[in-house]
Design an enzyme around this catalytic site. Sequence first.
Site, PDB file in Angstrom:
ATOM      1  N   PRO A 109      -8.457   4.122  -4.737  1.00  0.00           N
ATOM      2  CA  PRO A 109      -7.244   3.916  -5.339  1.00  0.00           C
ATOM      3  C   PRO A 109      -6.060   4.668  -6.939  1.00  0.00           C
ATOM      4  O   PRO A 109      -7.393   4.316  -7.840  1.00  0.00           O
ATOM      5  CB  PRO A 109      -6.934   2.489  -5.046  1.00  0.00           C
ATOM      6  CG  PRO A 109      -8.662   2.303  -5.103  1.00  0.00           C
ATOM      7  CD  PRO A 109      -9.258   3.445  -5.166  1.00  0.00           C
ATOM      8  N   GLU A 110      -5.723   5.068  -6.756  1.00  0.00           N
ATOM      9  CA  GLU A 110      -4.853   5.392  -7.952  1.00  0.00           C
ATOM     10  C   GLU A 110      -3.348   5.010  -7.220  1.00  0.00           C
ATOM     11  O   GLU A 110      -3.380   4.644  -7.348  1.00  0.00           O
ATOM     12  CB  GLU A 110      -5.114   6.517  -8.233  1.00  0.00           C
ATOM     13  CG  GLU A 110      -6.316   7.569  -8.628  1.00  0.00           C
ATOM     14  CD  GLU A 110      -6.222   9.687  -9.638  1.00  0.00           C
ATOM     15  OE1 GLU A 110      -5.060   8.865  -9.860  1.00  0.00           O
ATOM     16  OE2 GLU A 110      -7.322   9.544  -8.735  1.00  0.00           O
TER      17      GLU A 110
END
Length: 277
Positions: A2-3
């Site tokens: 996740p970004e």
Amino acid sequence: MPELPEVETVRKGLSQLVIGKTISKVEVFWPKIIEQLSPSDFNHRVSNQTIHEIKRRGKFLIFCLDQDVIISHLRMEGKYRYFPEVTKPNKHVHVVFTFSDGSQLHYQDVRKFGRMCAYHKNHVEEYPGIAKLGPEPFNETFDLKTFQQQLKKSSKAIKPLLLDQKIVTGLGNIYVDEALWQAKIHPETPANELKPKEIKELHRAIIEVLDKAIQAGGTTIRSYVNALGDAGNFQVELNAYGQEGMPCPRCGSPIQKIKVAQRGTHFCPKCQKKRGK
DNA sequence: AATACTACCTGCGTGC
DNA sequence: TGCACGCAGGTAGTAT
């Protein structure tokens, strides 16, 4: 995974699945995932509350309940999976939410880096991880002038500076490499040595790169299945990250991989020249 | 205060 | 085949 774009994709997916559901119990198999409270206290605190909305701040997910919020960070490998019926958790599942209709949300995290925390809904901004965040990249508060002033104050290399979420939130190792590639800036350039024109390009690149990734539903490096069960649907085109040895899409020179602040860093040695000095 | 390094974890690929 | 090592999309804590 996740970004910011991936977290936003998860937020949207989960919203479809669990909004309106009431938590009937929470089982925790790796207590460290839950900050501040014991597994049993966490269970008692959030049980019997209904999920009304899921928000996002930076890379944090915020499940809004009746009185409380659950602030959740996926860190490197956290994933949520939804099951319409009670399902046996696999060995990487550390938290299971069971809803009053018998459906479940499993939090899975191979490396166990992810964290979640129950907080009173009026105090979200005081949660330490959130309190220190800079502006959202799509918010008007992320304006060029402020960005310029912030960069001027630091002699740190631009890449780690952008990774620490204080000047702008949402970039991680992939998109920071992509943004720097797009703006033609070497990742080790001291922030306060960037020229106004470069800063302008970078500001634009950050917004563009993240926006494009959100449109595409995030990037999948390793194959993964999101909360809705679709295998990684679209794929953003990565120009630098993970492209070591591949021709730079702009000039054809091979993309190089180096280490900057202990993180693998991809860039084009021809387009992103290191400042002489 | 700002910066730099390490810890937190598991699994996978590589090289010996 | 086995083992050691380095690497992985992030942050928080500690040291300098």
